[in-house]
Motif scaffolding. Structure first.
Motif, PDB file in Angstrom:
ATOM      1  N   VAL A 204     -14.581 -46.755 -31.756  1.00  8.40           N
ATOM      2  CA  VAL A 204     -13.886 -47.598 -30.811  1.00  8.40           C
ATOM      3  C   VAL A 204     -15.171 -48.542 -29.963  1.00  8.40           C
ATOM      4  CG1 VAL A 204     -12.878 -47.194 -28.630  1.00  8.40           C
ATOM      5  CG2 VAL A 204     -12.168 -45.666 -30.685  1.00  8.40           C
TER       6      VAL A 204
ATOM      7  N   TYR B 254     -16.044 -51.344 -31.912  1.00  5.68           N
ATOM      8  CA  TYR B 254     -14.785 -52.266 -31.821  1.00  5.68           C
ATOM      9  C   TYR B 254     -14.759 -53.014 -30.651  1.00  5.68           C
ATOM     10  CZ  TYR B 254     -10.292 -54.451 -32.554  1.00  5.68           C
ATOM     11  OH  TYR B 254      -9.068 -55.104 -32.673  1.00  5.68           O
ATOM     12  N   ILE B 255     -14.873 -52.119 -29.344  1.00  2.00           N
ATOM     13  CA  ILE B 255     -14.712 -52.952 -28.174  1.00  2.00           C
ATOM     14  C   ILE B 255     -15.965 -53.877 -28.080  1.00  2.00           C
ATOM     15  CG2 ILE B 255     -15.273 -52.395 -25.668  1.00  2.00           C
ATOM     16  CD1 ILE B 255     -13.682 -49.786 -26.120  1.00  2.00           C
TER      17      ILE B 255
ATOM     18  N   LYS C 108     -15.286 -57.022 -29.848  1.00  2.00           N
ATOM     19  CA  LYS C 108     -14.283 -57.854 -29.297  1.00  2.00           C
ATOM     20  C   LYS C 108     -14.710 -58.528 -28.078  1.00  2.00           C
ATOM     21  CE  LYS C 108      -9.312 -57.285 -29.177  1.00  2.00           C
ATOM     22  NZ  LYS C 108      -9.066 -58.168 -30.439  1.00  2.00           N
TER      23      LYS C 108
ATOM     24  N   ILE D 298      -7.116 -49.996 -34.977  1.00  2.00           N
ATOM     25  CA  ILE D 298      -7.066 -50.007 -33.519  1.00  2.00           C
ATOM     26  C   ILE D 298      -6.888 -51.687 -33.141  1.00  2.00           C
ATOM     27  CG2 ILE D 298      -8.112 -47.765 -32.514  1.00  2.00           C
ATOM     28  CD1 ILE D 298     -10.707 -49.401 -32.335  1.00  2.00           C
TER      29      ILE D 298
ATOM     30  N   LEU E 249      -7.249 -50.337 -25.363  1.00  2.00           N
ATOM     31  CA  LEU E 249      -8.618 -49.923 -25.902  1.00  2.00           C
ATOM     32  C   LEU E 249      -9.482 -49.336 -25.058  1.00  2.00           C
ATOM     33  CD1 LEU E 249      -9.391 -53.265 -27.918  1.00  2.00           C
ATOM     34  CD2 LEU E 249      -9.099 -50.958 -28.930  1.00  2.00           C
TER      35      LEU E 249
ATOM     36  N   LEU F  21      -8.370 -45.854 -24.504  1.00  2.00           N
ATOM     37  CA  LEU F  21      -8.560 -44.974 -25.602  1.00  2.00           C
ATOM     38  C   LEU F  21      -9.924 -44.357 -25.325  1.00  2.00           C
ATOM     39  CD1 LEU F  21      -8.266 -43.901 -28.412  1.00  2.00           C
ATOM     40  CD2 LEU F  21      -8.899 -46.088 -29.192  1.00  2.00           C
TER      41      LEU F  21
END
Lengths: 536, 44
Positions: free
Chosen positions: A51, A54-55, A58, B9, B17, B20
């Protein structure tokens, strides 16, 4: 399952239930229980890493980069334009245009400098003459015996600080005002070589006009204004800057969401009559007004910052003598200077005729007395030269007063043109003692004075009491801006500016590839990374 | 419930996000606090 967030929420509930149902009544069961926790932890470390990755990716894709700033070429050009403006400035003389007055101020305040600095300033003075093809020699420095001795060493090809220091040490105890007398000698030289210096200036002016293809000062000033505004625009707040500010907590991005209490309050209190924020025309009109108001607020806050100087100017020059009285005083001082300098010269002839150039050896008593007499005359001349400069400066103001009323913009131009008196006035008005403090304040003053977009100061008369805040307040009330008079108090100006910046930022974000949500996300990512780095 | 090795995701909103991440961290803290000291447990 719709998405991974739902899966995780359910999974956590399930795992919590599982853990709660596990027996922990003895060592074996506790071991099993802890082992279960560790296996779950492993899984969740994996989830978290994925996660986070990914964050981060992004968030990075939302970054806009900083705006194109620090265009050194443009800034260098602006500095060159300022130099040209100084040369073309119709208000000052060749002394200021060539930078003599700034160097005189440094020499005048020699106690704030090192010996090396002062010698550099003397070197710069010599260089200005050199540019005008006047090669100064020791013969030009026969103002007093001590000045001659020091400058003879200074002008030697192999001159160095060590030798200069040695001779300075010897002279200083005979004549502690030696540096002041060097200044006097230069003041005399700029009069003696006035023609050469002005001729050099004229050649420079012609060069500037032919290179830059403009007709006069006013014409060139427009070019300067254009470049100034281009640099201002390039340096204005970009979306990249807004993101950086949000990341650094300089602004709270949560306030920028349409449903934030802060934003709703600003919107509802900013205008007298509510405007339709959904109508682009109304919004653009408001933004245009706010941009102008922001410039006015900045200008007004600069005005307030230098108000002690403007007040002092008013008090000093409101009841200044008339042209004739001033001219008479000037003539009287000039006559005194001429008499005293003639006296100095005649003493010089006696000294140089008798003793040659060896200073500190055994000399006839009469020579020693002559040297001391010289020092005393030079001391008087130092005061007289200052009086002369002051009277000339006053003359300038008297003539300005005669021509029309003096506005604050004229005071700005005046002090911007006369560096020596600006520094002196700043020192006096703000009761400053440290050279660096004066320098910093002068820098701020010049920045204010050199802003070609100043508007308010054009309408404020220097010798009248004007309620500037009221003028601004009335103007913007007419444009539907809900200003209160106390919003323009010195301490409240920052609040008004912040409110305007807030509105302008919303507009900048809405007209960019970014969005308030994306910036919020970047900020959250920043916080997460900081937290992760701390826990590592 | 099965573990997810490959999960997507990309369909989550920006807010989701961050949520999460926070949910995972908060659960990790819960797990850490839930661990028991084996030496304090009684014998069988």
């Amino acid at each position: 399952m719709n998405n991974f967030l739902e899966f995780i929420n359910n999974d956590i509930e399930t795992k919590k239930t599982t853990l709660q149902s596990m027996p922990t009544n003895n060592k074996t069961n506790v071991k099993k229980y802890n082992a279960k926790i560790e296996s779950i932890e492993k899984k969740y470390d994996y989830y978290k890493d994925a996660v986070l990755k990914y964050i981060n990716a992004k968030s990075e894709s939302f970054e806009c980069g900083t705006s194109k700033k620090d265009d050194n070429k443009q800034k260098e050009q602006l500095e060159e334009y300022k130099r040209i403006l100084k040369i073309l400035n119709p208000s000052n003389t060749y002394v200021e245009k060539l930078g003599f007055d700034s160097l005189f101020y440094e020499i005048h305040n020699y106690a704030s400098f090192t010996f090396e600095d002062i010698n550099n300033s003397i070197g710069k003075l010599v260089d200005i003459f050199k540019k005008a093809r006047v090669n100064l020699t020791a013969e030009d420095f026969k103002y007093t015996y001590f000045v001659y001795k020091y400058m003879s060493e200074f002008l030697k090809d192999n001159s160095n600080l060590e030798n200069l220091n040695t001779i300075f040490e010897k002279i200083y105890w005979y004549n502690p005002n030696i540096i002041e007398h060097i200044e006097l000698n230069f003041r005399k030289l700029i009069v003696k070589y006035q023609k050469s210096l002005e001729c050099y200036l004229n050649v420079e002016k012609k060069k500037i006009v032919s290179t830059n293809k403009f007709e006069d000062y006013e014409d060139f000033f427009k070019e300067y204004q254009k470049l100034y505004n281009e640099i201002e625009k390039a340096n204005s707040e970009s979306i990249g800057d807004i993101i950086e500010m949000a990341k650094n907590n300089d602004i709270d991005i949560n306030n920028y969401f349409p449903d934030s209490k802060f934003r709703i309050t600003v919107y509802s209190t900013l205008t007298i009559n509510e405007i339709d924020y959904g109508d682009p025309e109304s919004v653009n009109k408001l933004l245009d007004t706010l941009r102008r108001l922001k410039n006015n607020v900045i200008e007004y806050s600069n005005y307030l910052k230098f108000k002690p100087l403007f007040d002092d100017f008013k008090n000093t020059y409101e009841k200044v003598a008339g042209v004739e009285a001033n001219n008479q005083a000037l003539k009287k001082v000039e006559k005194e200077i001429a008499n005293k300098e003639a006296k100095l010269e005649s003493i010089n002839k006696k000294i140089f005729g008798k003793s040659g150039f060896s200073l500190f050896g055994k000399k006839p008593e009469s020579t020693k007395n002559l040297k001391l007499e010289q020092v005393n005359i030079a001391k008087e001349l130092y005061t007289l030269y200052y009086e002369q400069e002051k009277l000339k400066f006053e003359n300038k103001i008297i003539n300005m007063k005669k021509e029309s009323s003096i506005a604050i913009s004229d005071v700005l131009k005046l002090y911007y043109s006369y560096d020596y008196f600006k520094r002196e006035e700043i020192q006096k008005a703000f009761a400053l003692k440290e050279y660096n403090e004066i320098n910093d304040m002068c820098y701020e003053f010049d920045k204010f004075a050199a802003n070609p977009n100043n508007i308010i100061v054009n309408g404020i008369e220097a010798f009248n009491n004007v309620d500037v805040a009221n003028i601004i307040y009335n103007k913007y009330r007419l444009e539907n801006i809900n200003l209160e008079e106390n919003d323009l108090d010195e301490d409240s100006l920052e609040v008004v500016k912040n409110k305007i910046d807030f509105m302008l930022r919303i507009n900048a974000i809405e007209n960019s590839k970014s969005s308030i949500e994306k910036i919020w996300f970047i900020v959250q990512n920043e916080k997460i990374n900081a937290k992760e780095a701390k826990s590592e | 419930m099965e573990d997810k090795k490959d999960f997507d995701i990309s369909n989550l909103t920006l807010e989701e996000l961050i949520e999460l991440y926070n949910v995972i961290v908060s659960f990790q803290n819960f797990l850490e606090e839930s661990k028991m000291d084996e030496s304090e447990a009684g014998n069988e």
